[in-house]
Design a protein around this motif. Sequence first.
Motif, PDB file in Angstrom:
ATOM      1  N   SER A  37      17.674  -6.520  40.199  1.00 21.47           N
ATOM      2  CA  SER A  37      18.409  -6.678  41.457  1.00 21.47           C
ATOM      3  C   SER A  37      18.199  -8.089  41.982  1.00 21.47           C
ATOM      4  CB  SER A  37      17.931  -5.687  42.517  1.00 21.47           C
ATOM      5  OG  SER A  37      18.166  -4.371  42.107  1.00 21.47           O
ATOM      6  N   THR A  44      21.325  -6.879  48.917  1.00 20.46           N
ATOM      7  CA  THR A  44      20.802  -6.649  47.576  1.00 20.46           C
ATOM      8  C   THR A  44      21.912  -6.103  46.696  1.00 20.46           C
ATOM      9  OG1 THR A  44      18.593  -6.191  48.424  1.00 20.46           O
ATOM     10  CG2 THR A  44      19.089  -5.407  46.211  1.00 20.46           C
ATOM     11  N   LYS A  46      22.586  -4.769  42.672  1.00 22.24           N
ATOM     12  CA  LYS A  46      22.054  -4.453  41.354  1.00 22.24           C
ATOM     13  C   LYS A  46      22.871  -5.222  40.321  1.00 22.24           C
ATOM     14  CE  LYS A  46      21.415  -0.711  38.124  1.00 22.24           C
ATOM     15  NZ  LYS A  46      21.778   0.636  37.780  1.00 22.24           N
TER      16      LYS A  46
END
Length: 105
Positions: A37, A44, A46
């Motif tokens: 991530s 954030t 991934k």
Amino acid sequence: MSLSITFPCDSVIDSQERLYLLNGRTIDLTDTTVKVSISRYDMTKKVTTVQSGELCFKRVQNLYVDDKYEEAIVSGTFDIRYVKDGKKTWLSDGRFDFGITNKLF
């Protein structure tokens, strides 16, 4: 920006004393069990497509001050190529050094 890498470990690392099990270990970031991530500006994401990359634990050692144990120092390097939002990105020649105390376990 921060990079977070989560990987399975074939040995249980449940205490500072067992961190040495990472010494000299290399993690293939293209492994499907590895999660990567990227955080930037409090968001954030991934990374879903890792094209290549490694996380290398170069050295794990204990730090003593005046003959008293203080912490374990974990040092290593990383390199990753990935696709995010349709753009190819490469983080190269990254390195880390951090201390871990028994308080984290």
